[in-house]
Design a protein around this motif. Sequence first.
Motif, PDB file in Angstrom:
ATOM      1  N   ALA A  20      25.020 -53.658  12.898  1.00 13.56           N
ATOM      2  CA  ALA A  20      24.205 -54.375  13.569  1.00 13.56           C
ATOM      3  C   ALA A  20      24.893 -55.282  14.938  1.00 13.56           C
ATOM      4  CB  ALA A  20      23.512 -55.709  12.868  1.00 13.56           C
ATOM      5  N   LEU A  21      26.220 -55.680  14.459  1.00 12.91           N
ATOM      6  CA  LEU A  21      26.879 -56.255  15.530  1.00 12.91           C
ATOM      7  C   LEU A  21      27.409 -55.324  16.568  1.00 12.91           C
ATOM      8  CD1 LEU A  21      29.218 -58.639  13.484  1.00 12.91           C
ATOM      9  CD2 LEU A  21      27.448 -59.307  14.929  1.00 12.91           C
ATOM     10  N   GLY A  22      27.688 -54.192  16.258  1.00 15.47           N
ATOM     11  CA  GLY A  22      28.360 -53.154  17.013  1.00 15.47           C
ATOM     12  C   GLY A  22      27.051 -52.734  17.847  1.00 15.47           C
ATOM     13  N   VAL A  23      25.955 -52.332  17.302  1.00 14.85           N
ATOM     14  CA  VAL A  23      24.767 -52.015  18.328  1.00 14.85           C
ATOM     15  C   VAL A  23      24.401 -53.035  19.257  1.00 14.85           C
ATOM     16  CG1 VAL A  23      22.381 -51.216  18.008  1.00 14.85           C
ATOM     17  CG2 VAL A  23      23.842 -50.289  16.421  1.00 14.85           C
ATOM     18  N   LEU A  24      24.311 -54.114  18.610  1.00 10.60           N
ATOM     19  CA  LEU A  24      23.835 -55.214  19.592  1.00 10.60           C
ATOM     20  C   LEU A  24      24.931 -55.241  20.655  1.00 10.60           C
ATOM     21  CD1 LEU A  24      22.063 -57.846  20.303  1.00 10.60           C
ATOM     22  CD2 LEU A  24      23.554 -59.158  19.036  1.00 10.60           C
ATOM     23  N   GLY A  25      26.267 -55.407  20.434  1.00  9.19           N
ATOM     24  CA  GLY A  25      27.226 -55.262  21.463  1.00  9.19           C
ATOM     25  C   GLY A  25      27.072 -54.201  22.499  1.00  9.19           C
ATOM     26  N   LEU A  26      26.866 -52.937  21.862  1.00  4.46           N
ATOM     27  CA  LEU A  26      26.440 -51.968  22.774  1.00  4.46           C
ATOM     28  C   LEU A  26      25.465 -52.099  23.727  1.00  4.46           C
ATOM     29  CD1 LEU A  26      27.131 -48.555  20.438  1.00  4.46           C
ATOM     30  CD2 LEU A  26      28.380 -49.436  22.374  1.00  4.46           C
ATOM     31  N   ALA A  27      24.227 -52.597  23.090  1.00  2.00           N
ATOM     32  CA  ALA A  27      22.860 -52.747  23.838  1.00  2.00           C
ATOM     33  C   ALA A  27      23.278 -53.817  25.085  1.00  2.00           C
ATOM     34  CB  ALA A  27      21.937 -53.104  22.971  1.00  2.00           C
ATOM     35  N   VAL A  28      23.873 -54.957  24.704  1.00  2.00           N
ATOM     36  CA  VAL A  28      24.229 -55.864  25.764  1.00  2.00           C
ATOM     37  C   VAL A  28      25.128 -55.274  26.685  1.00  2.00           C
ATOM     38  CG1 VAL A  28      25.167 -58.063  25.953  1.00  2.00           C
ATOM     39  CG2 VAL A  28      23.740 -57.977  24.012  1.00  2.00           C
ATOM     40  N   GLY A  29      26.125 -54.564  26.270  1.00  4.38           N
ATOM     41  CA  GLY A  29      27.198 -53.860  27.302  1.00  4.38           C
ATOM     42  C   GLY A  29      26.579 -52.929  28.005  1.00  4.38           C
ATOM     43  N   PHE A  30      25.565 -52.434  27.813  1.00  4.97           N
ATOM     44  CA  PHE A  30      24.636 -51.130  28.344  1.00  4.97           C
ATOM     45  C   PHE A  30      23.758 -51.801  29.517  1.00  4.97           C
ATOM     46  CE2 PHE A  30      25.580 -47.425  25.283  1.00  4.97           C
ATOM     47  CZ  PHE A  30      26.416 -47.159  25.932  1.00  4.97           C
ATOM     48  N   ALA A  31      22.974 -52.583  28.810  1.00  8.08           N
ATOM     49  CA  ALA A  31      22.103 -53.485  29.823  1.00  8.08           C
ATOM     50  C   ALA A  31      22.856 -54.309  30.937  1.00  8.08           C
ATOM     51  CB  ALA A  31      21.357 -54.682  28.891  1.00  8.08           C
ATOM     52  N   PHE A  32      24.098 -54.941  30.677  1.00  4.30           N
ATOM     53  CA  PHE A  32      24.881 -55.509  31.664  1.00  4.30           C
ATOM     54  C   PHE A  32      25.321 -54.336  32.503  1.00  4.30           C
ATOM     55  CE2 PHE A  32      28.876 -57.406  33.377  1.00  4.30           C
ATOM     56  CZ  PHE A  32      28.273 -58.315  33.992  1.00  4.30           C
ATOM     57  N   GLY A  33      26.073 -53.171  32.304  1.00  2.00           N
ATOM     58  CA  GLY A  33      26.411 -52.195  32.857  1.00  2.00           C
ATOM     59  C   GLY A  33      25.187 -51.415  33.654  1.00  2.00           C
ATOM     60  N   GLY A  34      24.155 -51.148  33.110  1.00  2.00           N
ATOM     61  CA  GLY A  34      22.994 -50.689  33.850  1.00  2.00           C
ATOM     62  C   GLY A  34      22.627 -51.625  34.976  1.00  2.00           C
ATOM     63  N   THR A  35      22.643 -52.813  34.667  1.00  2.48           N
ATOM     64  CA  THR A  35      22.041 -53.864  35.823  1.00  2.48           C
ATOM     65  C   THR A  35      23.007 -53.617  36.929  1.00  2.48           C
ATOM     66  OG1 THR A  35      20.857 -55.330  34.246  1.00  2.48           O
ATOM     67  CG2 THR A  35      21.554 -55.942  36.402  1.00  2.48           C
ATOM     68  N   LEU A  36      24.218 -53.810  36.710  1.00  4.97           N
ATOM     69  CA  LEU A  36      25.498 -53.659  37.622  1.00  4.97           C
ATOM     70  C   LEU A  36      25.214 -52.260  38.610  1.00  4.97           C
ATOM     71  CD1 LEU A  36      28.627 -55.094  36.128  1.00  4.97           C
ATOM     72  CD2 LEU A  36      27.043 -56.130  37.858  1.00  4.97           C
ATOM     73  N   LEU A  37      25.023 -51.261  37.628  1.00  5.72           N
ATOM     74  CA  LEU A  37      24.989 -49.956  38.161  1.00  5.72           C
ATOM     75  C   LEU A  37      23.657 -49.767  39.265  1.00  5.72           C
ATOM     76  CD1 LEU A  37      25.956 -47.058  38.463  1.00  5.72           C
ATOM     77  CD2 LEU A  37      24.285 -46.569  36.488  1.00  5.72           C
ATOM     78  N   VAL A  38      22.703 -50.297  38.938  1.00  4.00           N
ATOM     79  CA  VAL A  38      21.414 -50.214  39.711  1.00  4.00           C
ATOM     80  C   VAL A  38      21.600 -51.255  40.892  1.00  4.00           C
ATOM     81  CG1 VAL A  38      18.845 -51.112  39.690  1.00  4.00           C
ATOM     82  CG2 VAL A  38      19.745 -49.546  37.780  1.00  4.00           C
ATOM     83  N   GLY A  39      22.163 -52.531  40.626  1.00  4.26           N
ATOM     84  CA  GLY A  39      22.340 -53.267  41.818  1.00  4.26           C
ATOM     85  C   GLY A  39      23.266 -52.568  42.837  1.00  4.26           C
ATOM     86  N   ALA A  40      24.580 -52.131  42.244  1.00  9.98           N
ATOM     87  CA  ALA A  40      25.396 -51.296  43.092  1.00  9.98           C
ATOM     88  C   ALA A  40      24.748 -50.327  44.187  1.00  9.98           C
ATOM     89  CB  ALA A  40      26.742 -51.022  42.389  1.00  9.98           C
ATOM     90  N   LEU A  41      24.075 -49.480  43.316  1.00 10.81           N
ATOM     91  CA  LEU A  41      23.612 -48.362  43.984  1.00 10.81           C
ATOM     92  C   LEU A  41      22.367 -48.834  45.106  1.00 10.81           C
ATOM     93  CD1 LEU A  41      23.076 -45.280  44.028  1.00 10.81           C
ATOM     94  CD2 LEU A  41      21.304 -45.408  42.384  1.00 10.81           C
TER      95      LEU A  41
END
Length: 471
Positions: A20-41
């Motif tokens: 659960a901790l690993g999946v939560l960390g991945l989800a938060v990391g992916f959400a943050f990275g996706g937001t940065l990716l969309v913003g940078a694009l």
Amino acid sequence: MSRWVRGPLPRLGLRARLLALGVLGLAVGFAFGGTLLVGALGWTLQRSVDEEALRTADAVALLTAEDALPDPLPDPLPVAGGQLRVQVVDVQGRIRAASIDADRLVPMLGPDELRPGQRQRLVVDGRRAGMPGPVRVVTVPAGTPQEPRTVLVAKSLTDVRHSLRVVRNLLLVGFPLLVAGLGVVAWRVVGATLRPVEQLRSGAAEITGRAGAERLPVPAGQDEIHRLAVTLNDMLDRLAASRDRQRAFVADAAHELRSPLTNMRTELEVARRLGDDTDWPAVADDLLADTERLSRLVDDLLLLARLDEQDARPAPVGPVELGELVRAVAARYPSPPLRLTLPDGPLWVEGDAGELRRVLVNLVDNALRHARTGVELAVSGPDGAYHLVTVTDDGPGVPAADRERVFARFTRLDDARARDAGGAGLGLAIVRELVRRAGGAVELADATPGAAAPGLRATVRLPALAEPDPE
């Protein structure tokens, strides 16, 4: 329904919590990275639109400054059609030139939006420029001070918005699938990692109800779990050894306590049967001797138990003068058979005076019990960092193979098993424990090697101290 509400929720296991901790960390990391990716694009695409529009506007502004615009108005500006809309307006808001697809009557920006002499970047409704969706409009000052102009260039943002929407949808669909896939992989990896822990738990559960060797399975990998298993096995070995010693100690103590009690009971039963013919003074003497023996045994057992309890604590330390201590011990015995040899000056050691006195008393008692003619108690030093106390007798001695064994509790050699020949086999065990607490060592050796009766010399090494300050 109330039964389910009141019951506590099942606690997640370690494997589930880690996942659960690993999946939560991945989800938060992916959400943050996706937001940065969309913003940078989005920022990159917007910047490319602005750069293209500004390049066109600067080129038209250069034509305006050189008075090279097409004349009359119906001639379009020489720009790429379909992608850009270009207008050149004067200070009154009248269109002086336009591209082929641009409106030639209504400017793309109203008078309240247009700032003559300034470079602007705005997003307006595409219908103003004849394009679908929102458009980006940039303004560049042009013309001359006498005839100022403003160049307006519009470019559609539809492609930018479409690209961002496609990327966002891909991320919204792909990231959950990726997290789910990684979660499945992590579940199996964590399970494989924790499998040795489960094996340790199962082994520990089996040890509780199993007799014999108590060992936990040791994983093959040289990791933290391997070291944990090795440490636990070492602990189990120490616990097993301690339990065996405790069982042997209790059994030996029960046996030694039973002997004087059996003697006392037998004497009393015989005395009761004899009735008036009983020699009560002799019976009292025998009972008193058994009582004293029983008292000494209990005192020795209590002392050993106290020493075991205080094993992890530092021993009391204080300056003790060996000559004075030895004189006090020798005063308890007749001379002969005890002979005393003292040094010329005072010799100071560290330790507890009462415990060191007990050491000397036990050694002298043991030597007198086995000596034929006499015992010598001597003090010498220094020998390196130690002062020496030796107790020497001329008895039968102790074989070299048994010299370590005699320090074990309840150990008596064959020639000392008789009731009148010795105690319960605790004297030397107490000596070793007390000397060890004082920071010293005790060893046994032949007094006269090679003789028919070699005798025994017990040497006690005690840490030497400098002479203390009189104050």
